[in-house]
Design a protein around this motif. Structure first.
Motif, PDB file in Angstrom:
ATOM      1  N   GLY A  58     -52.686-130.500  21.003  1.00 51.39           N
ATOM      2  CA  GLY A  58     -53.928-130.443  21.768  1.00 51.39           C
ATOM      3  C   GLY A  58     -54.785-131.683  21.583  1.00 51.39           C
ATOM      4  N   ILE A  59     -54.849-132.191  20.367  1.00 48.39           N
ATOM      5  CA  ILE A  59     -55.617-133.422  20.125  1.00 48.39           C
ATOM      6  C   ILE A  59     -55.013-134.577  20.906  1.00 48.39           C
ATOM      7  CG2 ILE A  59     -56.214-135.154  18.377  1.00 48.39           C
ATOM      8  CD1 ILE A  59     -56.460-132.823  16.370  1.00 48.39           C
ATOM      9  N   ILE A  60     -53.679-134.713  20.831  1.00 53.21           N
ATOM     10  CA  ILE A  60     -53.008-135.793  21.556  1.00 53.21           C
ATOM     11  C   ILE A  60     -53.256-135.656  23.052  1.00 53.21           C
ATOM     12  CG2 ILE A  60     -50.758-136.785  22.139  1.00 53.21           C
ATOM     13  CD1 ILE A  60     -49.838-135.879  19.297  1.00 53.21           C
ATOM     14  N   THR A  61     -53.106-134.430  23.562  1.00 54.54           N
ATOM     15  CA  THR A  61     -53.303-134.188  24.990  1.00 54.54           C
ATOM     16  C   THR A  61     -54.751-134.437  25.395  1.00 54.54           C
ATOM     17  OG1 THR A  61     -51.549-132.536  24.921  1.00 54.54           O
ATOM     18  CG2 THR A  61     -52.997-132.492  26.827  1.00 54.54           C
ATOM     19  N   GLY A  62     -55.696-134.016  24.570  1.00 58.14           N
ATOM     20  CA  GLY A  62     -57.101-134.242  24.872  1.00 58.14           C
ATOM     21  C   GLY A  62     -57.444-135.720  24.951  1.00 58.14           C
TER      22      GLY A  62
ATOM     23  N   SER B  78     -64.902-129.086  43.315  1.00 56.39           N
ATOM     24  CA  SER B  78     -64.783-128.871  41.869  1.00 56.39           C
ATOM     25  C   SER B  78     -63.651-127.904  41.554  1.00 56.39           C
ATOM     26  CB  SER B  78     -66.101-128.382  41.276  1.00 56.39           C
ATOM     27  OG  SER B  78     -66.383-127.070  41.704  1.00 56.39           O
ATOM     28  N   ILE B  79     -63.430-126.901  42.386  1.00 55.69           N
ATOM     29  CA  ILE B  79     -62.342-125.949  42.157  1.00 55.69           C
ATOM     30  C   ILE B  79     -60.991-126.645  42.291  1.00 55.69           C
ATOM     31  CG2 ILE B  79     -61.163-123.939  43.147  1.00 55.69           C
ATOM     32  CD1 ILE B  79     -63.957-122.767  43.692  1.00 55.69           C
ATOM     33  N   ILE B  80     -60.824-127.446  43.316  1.00 59.26           N
ATOM     34  CA  ILE B  80     -59.542-128.114  43.550  1.00 59.26           C
ATOM     35  C   ILE B  80     -59.284-129.174  42.474  1.00 59.26           C
ATOM     36  CG2 ILE B  80     -58.296-129.645  45.134  1.00 59.26           C
ATOM     37  CD1 ILE B  80     -59.653-128.027  47.414  1.00 59.26           C
ATOM     38  N   SER B  81     -60.297-129.954  42.135  1.00 59.11           N
ATOM     39  CA  SER B  81     -60.091-130.974  41.106  1.00 59.11           C
ATOM     40  C   SER B  81     -59.824-130.332  39.743  1.00 59.11           C
ATOM     41  CB  SER B  81     -61.271-131.934  41.040  1.00 59.11           C
ATOM     42  OG  SER B  81     -62.449-131.253  40.687  1.00 59.11           O
ATOM     43  N   ALA B  82     -60.466-129.218  39.454  1.00 57.64           N
ATOM     44  CA  ALA B  82     -60.209-128.517  38.195  1.00 57.64           C
ATOM     45  C   ALA B  82     -58.798-127.936  38.175  1.00 57.64           C
ATOM     46  CB  ALA B  82     -61.241-127.414  37.981  1.00 57.64           C
ATOM     47  N   LEU B  83     -58.299-127.475  39.314  1.00 57.36           N
ATOM     48  CA  LEU B  83     -56.933-126.963  39.396  1.00 57.36           C
ATOM     49  C   LEU B  83     -55.924-128.074  39.111  1.00 57.36           C
ATOM     50  CD1 LEU B  83     -54.824-124.792  40.097  1.00 57.36           C
ATOM     51  CD2 LEU B  83     -55.088-125.454  42.488  1.00 57.36           C
ATOM     52  N   ILE B  84     -56.123-129.220  39.719  1.00 55.57           N
ATOM     53  CA  ILE B  84     -55.223-130.358  39.490  1.00 55.57           C
ATOM     54  C   ILE B  84     -55.258-130.776  38.023  1.00 55.57           C
ATOM     55  CG2 ILE B  84     -54.828-132.797  40.043  1.00 55.57           C
ATOM     56  CD1 ILE B  84     -55.882-132.093  42.896  1.00 55.57           C
ATOM     57  N   ALA B  85     -56.449-130.847  37.452  1.00 58.94           N
ATOM     58  CA  ALA B  85     -56.585-131.226  36.041  1.00 58.94           C
ATOM     59  C   ALA B  85     -55.928-130.186  35.132  1.00 58.94           C
ATOM     60  CB  ALA B  85     -58.057-131.391  35.680  1.00 58.94           C
ATOM     61  N   ALA B  86     -56.045-128.896  35.467  1.00 61.00           N
ATOM     62  CA  ALA B  86     -55.435-127.843  34.649  1.00 61.00           C
ATOM     63  C   ALA B  86     -53.918-127.942  34.668  1.00 61.00           C
ATOM     64  CB  ALA B  86     -55.886-126.469  35.139  1.00 61.00           C
ATOM     65  N   ILE B  87     -53.354-128.236  35.824  1.00 58.58           N
ATOM     66  CA  ILE B  87     -51.900-128.367  35.910  1.00 58.58           C
ATOM     67  C   ILE B  87     -51.417-129.567  35.099  1.00 58.58           C
ATOM     68  CG2 ILE B  87     -49.989-128.852  37.488  1.00 58.58           C
ATOM     69  CD1 ILE B  87     -51.525-127.138  39.574  1.00 58.58           C
ATOM     70  N   ILE B  88     -52.104-130.691  35.236  1.00 58.22           N
ATOM     71  CA  ILE B  88     -51.720-131.892  34.480  1.00 58.22           C
ATOM     72  C   ILE B  88     -51.903-131.660  32.985  1.00 58.22           C
ATOM     73  CG2 ILE B  88     -52.307-134.314  34.040  1.00 58.22           C
ATOM     74  CD1 ILE B  88     -53.060-134.487  37.044  1.00 58.22           C
ATOM     75  N   TRP B  89     -53.051-131.115  32.591  1.00 54.91           N
ATOM     76  CA  TRP B  89     -53.338-130.869  31.171  1.00 54.91           C
ATOM     77  C   TRP B  89     -52.320-129.881  30.605  1.00 54.91           C
ATOM     78  CZ3 TRP B  89     -58.713-131.666  28.969  1.00 54.91           C
ATOM     79  CH2 TRP B  89     -58.750-131.414  27.590  1.00 54.91           C
ATOM     80  N   GLY B  90     -52.011-128.818  31.348  1.00 60.83           N
ATOM     81  CA  GLY B  90     -51.055-127.826  30.866  1.00 60.83           C
ATOM     82  C   GLY B  90     -49.663-128.395  30.682  1.00 60.83           C
ATOM     83  N   GLY B  91     -49.217-129.197  31.643  1.00 56.28           N
ATOM     84  CA  GLY B  91     -47.907-129.823  31.512  1.00 56.28           C
ATOM     85  C   GLY B  91     -47.842-130.768  30.319  1.00 56.28           C
ATOM     86  N   LEU B  92     -48.893-131.568  30.155  1.00 58.25           N
ATOM     87  CA  LEU B  92     -48.947-132.475  29.001  1.00 58.25           C
ATOM     88  C   LEU B  92     -49.007-131.710  27.681  1.00 58.25           C
ATOM     89  CD1 LEU B  92     -51.382-135.328  30.092  1.00 58.25           C
ATOM     90  CD2 LEU B  92     -49.024-135.582  29.342  1.00 58.25           C
TER      91      LEU B  92
END
Length: 164
Positions: free
Chosen positions: A13-17, A129-143
């Motif tokens: 999580g630290i690395i991903t953050g 904000s909903i769409i950008s948060a969705l994209i960020a969640a997918i990228i963050w989750g994959g990482l």
């Protein structure tokens, strides 16, 4: 739930953050650079602080953002490591995406909708904000899933040879 999964998740999580913080900084700097064609940013801040002060404040803000993202990553990674075995998919990457999508439903979907319903935010801003948060969640989750798999492989005890 193994405690080393929580530790591995926290490290991942630290690395991903930090990675997500660097991406956010790069996107912000690109956005700021695109504004220079229309607005002289230095003239706006020039009356408030000198150029050297503006650079130092920006560097301080960048470091603060990276530290904040690392702390958020630590918390999310530790939670992810704690519930890793309970997420109903097979690979670490899909488990990370499912986990962050669940977080997105709470923070990226419900909260903006509630703020919009109260009239605090315009509809277009809410949708963005909903769409950008969705994209960020997918990228963050994959990482997060990739980093968790990598960290778990690095911290696993070496296999003992089978003696027959």
């Amino acid at each position: 739930m193994a405690t080393n999964d929580i530790g591995d998740g926290a490290i991942a999580g630290i690395i991903t953050g930090v990675i997500m913080g660097i991406l956010a900084l790069l996107l912000a700097l690109i956005g700021l650079a695109s504004l220079v064609a229309f607005v002289d940013v230095r003239s706006i801040f020039g009356g408030v602080m000198p150029i050297a002060g503006f650079a130092a404040a920006s560097l301080t803000a960048m470091i603060a953002l990276l530290l904040f993202m690392a702390i958020v990553g630590l918390i999310l990674g530790a939670i992810f490591g704690g519930i890793y075995e309970k997420i109903p998919t097979t690979s670490a990457v899909t488990k990370g995406i499912v986990f962050l999508l669940a977080i997105w439903v709470i923070f990226g979907l419900l909260i903006p909708i509630l703020l919009s319903a109260g009239g605090a935010m315009p509809t277009a801003l809410t949708a963005t904000s909903i769409i950008s948060a969705l994209i960020a969640a997918i990228i963050w989750g994959g990482l997060l899933g990739m980093m968790f798999h990598w960290v778990s492989g690095k911290t696993a005890a070496p296999a003992r040879p089978v003696v027959r």
